[in-house]
Design a protein around this motif. Structure first.
Motif, PDB file in Angstrom:
ATOM      1  N   SER A  45       0.864  -1.184   0.000  1.00  0.00           N
ATOM      2  CA  SER A  45       0.000   0.000   0.000  1.00  0.00           C
ATOM      3  C   SER A  45       0.901   1.234   0.000  1.00  0.00           C
ATOM      4  CB  SER A  45      -0.904   0.020   1.236  1.00  0.00           C
ATOM      5  OG  SER A  45      -1.740  -1.108   1.266  1.00  0.00           O
ATOM      6  N   TYR A  46       0.878   1.983  -1.088  1.00  0.00           N
ATOM      7  CA  TYR A  46       1.795   3.108  -1.263  1.00  0.00           C
ATOM      8  C   TYR A  46       1.017   4.407  -1.353  1.00  0.00           C
ATOM      9  CZ  TYR A  46       5.252   6.217  -3.415  1.00  0.00           C
ATOM     10  OH  TYR A  46       6.087   7.270  -3.682  1.00  0.00           O
ATOM     11  N   ARG A  47       1.533   5.440  -0.668  1.00  0.00           N
ATOM     12  CA  ARG A  47       0.938   6.761  -0.853  1.00  0.00           C
ATOM     13  C   ARG A  47       1.953   7.848  -0.522  1.00  0.00           C
ATOM     14  NH1 ARG A  47      -2.039   5.852   4.288  1.00  0.00           N
ATOM     15  NH2 ARG A  47      -1.514   7.524   5.757  1.00  0.00           N
ATOM     16  N   GLU A  48       1.742   9.008  -1.105  1.00  0.00           N
ATOM     17  CA  GLU A  48       2.539  10.184  -0.790  1.00  0.00           C
ATOM     18  C   GLU A  48       1.969  10.848   0.455  1.00  0.00           C
ATOM     19  OE1 GLU A  48       5.268  11.231  -2.362  1.00  0.00           O
ATOM     20  OE2 GLU A  48       5.223   9.657  -3.898  1.00  0.00           O
ATOM     21  N   GLU A  49       2.804  11.635   1.116  1.00  0.00           N
ATOM     22  CA  GLU A  49       2.390  12.242   2.391  1.00  0.00           C
ATOM     23  C   GLU A  49       1.457  13.430   2.205  1.00  0.00           C
ATOM     24  OE1 GLU A  49       4.586  13.102   6.590  1.00  0.00           O
ATOM     25  OE2 GLU A  49       5.455  14.085   4.841  1.00  0.00           O
ATOM     26  N   THR A 148       2.341  -3.747   5.515  1.00  0.00           N
ATOM     27  CA  THR A 148       2.553  -3.662   4.068  1.00  0.00           C
ATOM     28  C   THR A 148       2.383  -2.257   3.507  1.00  0.00           C
ATOM     29  OG1 THR A 148       0.218  -4.147   3.583  1.00  0.00           O
ATOM     30  CG2 THR A 148       1.721  -6.025   3.783  1.00  0.00           C
ATOM     31  N   GLY A 149       2.255  -1.248   4.372  1.00  0.00           N
ATOM     32  CA  GLY A 149       2.023   0.107   3.889  1.00  0.00           C
ATOM     33  C   GLY A 149       3.248   0.980   4.032  1.00  0.00           C
ATOM     34  N   VAL A 150       3.431   1.905   3.088  1.00  0.00           N
ATOM     35  CA  VAL A 150       4.535   2.848   3.175  1.00  0.00           C
ATOM     36  C   VAL A 150       4.069   4.214   2.698  1.00  0.00           C
ATOM     37  CG1 VAL A 150       5.459   2.275   0.877  1.00  0.00           C
ATOM     38  CG2 VAL A 150       6.952   3.298   2.605  1.00  0.00           C
ATOM     39  N   ILE A 151       4.449   5.244   3.458  1.00  0.00           N
ATOM     40  CA  ILE A 151       4.163   6.625   3.085  1.00  0.00           C
ATOM     41  C   ILE A 151       5.476   7.271   2.675  1.00  0.00           C
ATOM     42  CG2 ILE A 151       3.289   8.870   3.870  1.00  0.00           C
ATOM     43  CD1 ILE A 151       1.717   7.344   6.035  1.00  0.00           C
ATOM     44  N   HIS A 152       5.503   7.840   1.478  1.00  0.00           N
ATOM     45  CA  HIS A 152       6.686   8.559   1.020  1.00  0.00           C
ATOM     46  C   HIS A 152       6.619   9.956   1.614  1.00  0.00           C
ATOM     47  CE1 HIS A 152       9.147  10.426  -2.474  1.00  0.00           C
ATOM     48  NE2 HIS A 152       9.942   9.976  -1.523  1.00  0.00           N
ATOM     49  N   THR A 153       7.508  10.254   2.563  1.00  0.00           N
ATOM     50  CA  THR A 153       7.408  11.501   3.330  1.00  0.00           C
ATOM     51  C   THR A 153       8.282  12.622   2.784  1.00  0.00           C
ATOM     52  OG1 THR A 153       9.120  10.724   4.869  1.00  0.00           O
ATOM     53  CG2 THR A 153       6.817  10.254   5.441  1.00  0.00           C
ATOM     54  N   GLY A 154       9.092  12.339   1.792  1.00  0.00           N
ATOM     55  CA  GLY A 154       9.909  13.417   1.238  1.00  0.00           C
ATOM     56  C   GLY A 154      10.870  12.918   0.176  1.00  0.00           C
ATOM     57  N   ASN A 155      11.004  13.698  -0.897  1.00  0.00           N
ATOM     58  CA  ASN A 155      11.937  13.345  -1.964  1.00  0.00           C
ATOM     59  C   ASN A 155      13.380  13.550  -1.498  1.00  0.00           C
ATOM     60  OD1 ASN A 155      10.048  12.680  -4.041  1.00  0.00           O
ATOM     61  ND2 ASN A 155       9.626  14.863  -4.278  1.00  0.00           N
ATOM     62  N   GLY A 156      14.236  12.708  -1.965  1.00  0.00           N
ATOM     63  CA  GLY A 156      15.648  12.817  -1.626  1.00  0.00           C
ATOM     64  C   GLY A 156      16.508  12.347  -2.770  1.00  0.00           C
ATOM     65  N   GLN A 157      17.713  11.976  -2.461  1.00  0.00           N
ATOM     66  CA  GLN A 157      18.653  11.478  -3.446  1.00  0.00           C
ATOM     67  C   GLN A 157      19.258  10.166  -2.988  1.00  0.00           C
ATOM     68  OE1 GLN A 157      21.306  15.010  -3.847  1.00  0.00           O
ATOM     69  NE2 GLN A 157      20.768  14.920  -6.010  1.00  0.00           N
ATOM     70  N   LEU A 158      19.676   9.382  -3.967  1.00  0.00           N
ATOM     71  CA  LEU A 158      20.428   8.165  -3.689  1.00  0.00           C
ATOM     72  C   LEU A 158      21.818   8.318  -4.292  1.00  0.00           C
ATOM     73  CD1 LEU A 158      20.751   5.164  -2.818  1.00  0.00           C
ATOM     74  CD2 LEU A 158      19.874   4.540  -5.088  1.00  0.00           C
ATOM     75  N   PHE A 159      22.817   8.321  -3.433  1.00  0.00           N
ATOM     76  CA  PHE A 159      24.199   8.267  -3.892  1.00  0.00           C
ATOM     77  C   PHE A 159      24.671   6.836  -3.705  1.00  0.00           C
ATOM     78  CE2 PHE A 159      23.581  12.662  -2.540  1.00  0.00           C
ATOM     79  CZ  PHE A 159      24.081  13.355  -3.640  1.00  0.00           C
ATOM     80  N   TRP A 160      25.273   6.266  -4.725  1.00  0.00           N
ATOM     81  CA  TRP A 160      25.685   4.876  -4.633  1.00  0.00           C
ATOM     82  C   TRP A 160      26.939   4.663  -5.472  1.00  0.00           C
ATOM     83  CZ3 TRP A 160      25.379   1.451  -8.958  1.00  0.00           C
ATOM     84  CH2 TRP A 160      24.847   2.033 -10.124  1.00  0.00           C
ATOM     85  N   GLY A 161      27.693   3.640  -5.130  1.00  0.00           N
ATOM     86  CA  GLY A 161      28.906   3.375  -5.881  1.00  0.00           C
ATOM     87  C   GLY A 161      29.573   2.093  -5.430  1.00  0.00           C
ATOM     88  N   PRO A 162      30.477   1.563  -6.246  1.00  0.00           N
ATOM     89  CA  PRO A 162      31.161   0.300  -5.928  1.00  0.00           C
ATOM     90  C   PRO A 162      32.145   0.472  -4.785  1.00  0.00           C
ATOM     91  CG  PRO A 162      32.090   1.270  -7.916  1.00  0.00           C
ATOM     92  CD  PRO A 162      30.920   2.124  -7.540  1.00  0.00           C
ATOM     93  N   MET A 163      32.290  -0.581  -4.001  1.00  0.00           N
ATOM     94  CA  MET A 163      33.202  -0.560  -2.857  1.00  0.00           C
ATOM     95  C   MET A 163      34.102  -1.786  -2.898  1.00  0.00           C
ATOM     96  SD  MET A 163      32.276   2.176  -1.141  1.00  0.00           S
ATOM     97  CE  MET A 163      32.972   1.963   0.501  1.00  0.00           C
ATOM     98  N   ARG A 164      35.371  -1.578  -2.658  1.00  0.00           N
ATOM     99  CA  ARG A 164      36.296  -2.695  -2.466  1.00  0.00           C
ATOM    100  C   ARG A 164      36.675  -2.724  -1.001  1.00  0.00           C
ATOM    101  NH1 ARG A 164      40.871  -4.484  -6.310  1.00  0.00           N
ATOM    102  NH2 ARG A 164      40.303  -6.352  -5.150  1.00  0.00           N
TER     103      ARG A 164
END
Length: 325
Positions: A45-49, A148-164
Motif C-alpha cells: 500500500s503506497y501513498r505520498e504524504e 505492508t504500507g509505506v508513506i513517502h514523506t519526502g523526496n531525496g537522493q540516492l548516492f551509490w557506488g562500488p566498494m572494495r
C-alpha cells in the motif's frame, strides 16, 4: 532486471513499490512469514504524504527469508542483471542472514547496501568475497504503516557506488549493469547519482546520524525539537565537533559546513521520529553500536580519543536494557 529486496521496512517497501511500478521484477524478502503472506496477497500500500494524495496498491512477490533452506536453483544461464538491495538494519546482518544472502547470489549478482553506520561492508565482504558490493546513501523519506504500507514523506537522493573492502571483488565489468540500474531507478522516480567517493558519503551520513539519532533517543524528542533548547544544542555541538574531528582525520571531506548540515537536517525533518528513538520506544535493539560505536572504533584505529561517543553508546545501550527488562 531481477531485484531481490531484502527487508520489508519503510525504505525496503518504498524502493520495492516504485521499482515494481516501473516494471522491474521485484521479490521482497521479509523476516516474518506473516508479512510475506500479506504482501503476496495484497501487495504494497503506497501513498505520498501530501494531504489528499491518492494511494495505490503495488503487486509484488514476497517470501520469508527463514523459508529459504537452500541455494535458489538457476535455470539455464544465470541472470546477468540481478541486484540484491539490502535494506535491513545493521543489527539484522547476522550469520543467518549472511548465509541466506549467499543462497540468493548467482553469477553476475551485485549487492547494494543501504545501511546506517559502518562495519557492514566488511562483514559482507568476509562472507561473500566474490560478489560485487555497492554502498548506498539515501535521503528519501519513508514511514511504514502496518505490515505492508509505506508513506513517502519526502523526496531525496540516492548516492551509490562500488566498494572494495578487505580485498573483495571489484566490479570491472559492471558499467553496463550500472547504467541499466540507473535507468531503472530513474524510471521509478528516484534521483540516483553514481559516486566514486562513497567513503565520504558514508561518513557524511554517519556524522549526521551520530549527532541526531542518539540524542533524540536520550531526550525522547523529534528531530526538530532537539536543537531548540540551548543546553541540548551545546551538547549537540560538542558531539558534532568530536565526531567531525575523528571522521575528518580518517578521510571525510565535506563541501559544506558540517554543523549547518546537521541543523539543516533537524529543520527539514522536524516532525520525524528518528529510527533510534523509534527503536527505544518499541523496546527494540538500536543501531548505536554501528553508529556511535562505529565512530569510537574508527577513533581507536587512528589513535584518537572519543569520550562523548563512548558515553553516548553506554547511555543508549542502557536504555535498551531498561526497555527490554
Amino acid at each position: 532486471m531481477r531485484i531481490d529486496m531484502v527487508g520489508g521496512g519503510a525504505i525496503g517497501l518504498l524502493f520495492a513499490a516504485r521499482l515494481a511500478t516501473a516494471g522491474a521484477a521485484v521479490t521482497v524478502w521479509t523476516r516474518t512469514q506473516s508479512q510475506a503472506a500479506v504482501l503476496t496477497a495484497d501487495g504494497i500500500s503506497y501513498r505520498e504524504e501530501e494531504e489528499g494524495a491518492h494511494g495505490f496498491q503495488v503487486g509484488v512477490v514476497s517470501r520469508c527469508l527463514a523459508d529459504l533452506k537452500e541455494p535458489l536453483a538457476e535455470s539455464g544461464q544465470p541472470d546477468k542483471e540481478h541486484w540484491i538491495v539490502l535494506a535491513v538494519k545493521q543489527s539484522h546482518i547476522d550469520e543467518e542472514l549472511l548465509l541466506r544472502l549467499g543462497w540468493l547470489v548467482s553469477a553476475g549478482t551485485r549487492i547494494l547496501c543501504l545501511q546506517n553506520g559502518v562495519g557492514h561492508l566488511e562483514k559482507l565482504a568476509g562472507v561473500l568475497p566474490h560478489v560485487a558490493l555497492y554502498a548506498g546513501v539515501t535521503t528519501e523519506g519513508a514511514k511504514r504503516f502496518g505490515e505492508t504500507g509505506v508513506i513517502h514523506t519526502g523526496n531525496g537522493q540516492l548516492f551509490w557506488g562500488p566498494m572494495r573492502v578487505n580485498g573483495s571483488e571489484s566490479d570491472k565489468k559492471g558499467e553496463k549493469s550500472q547504467n541499466l540500474w540507473i535507468k531503472t531507478l530513474e524510471s521509478a522516480g528516484f534521483s540516483a547519482t553514481l559516486s566514486n567517493d562513497m567513503n565520504s558519503r558514508i561518513y557524511e551520513k554517519l556524522l549526521i546520524n551520530a549527532v541526531i539519532n542518539p540524542l533524540t533517543a536520550l531526550y525522547d524528542l523529534t528531530n526538530g525539537e532537539l536543537p531548540v533548547n540551548p543546553q541540548r544544542k551545546r551538547l549537540m555541538y560538542a558531539l558534532y565537533a568530536e565526531t567531525m574531528e575523528i571522521l575528518s582525520s580518517d578521510g571525510l571531506s565535506m563541501e559544506s559546513d558540517g554543523w549547518q548540515r546537521v541543523l539543516g537536517v533537524c529543520q527539514t525533518t522536524a516532525s520525524n521520529v528518528s529510527s533510534m528513538l523509534a527503536d527505544v520506544r518499541a523496546g527494540r535493539e538500536t543501531e548505536i553500536e554501528w553508529i556511535n560505536g562505529g565512530v569510537s572504533r574508527i577513533a581507536a584505529r587512528i589513535g584518537l580519543r572519543s569520550p562523548l561517543n563512548d558515553a553516548i553508546c553506554t547511555l543508549v545501550s542502557q536504555l535498551q536494557v531498561n526497555e527490554n527488562s
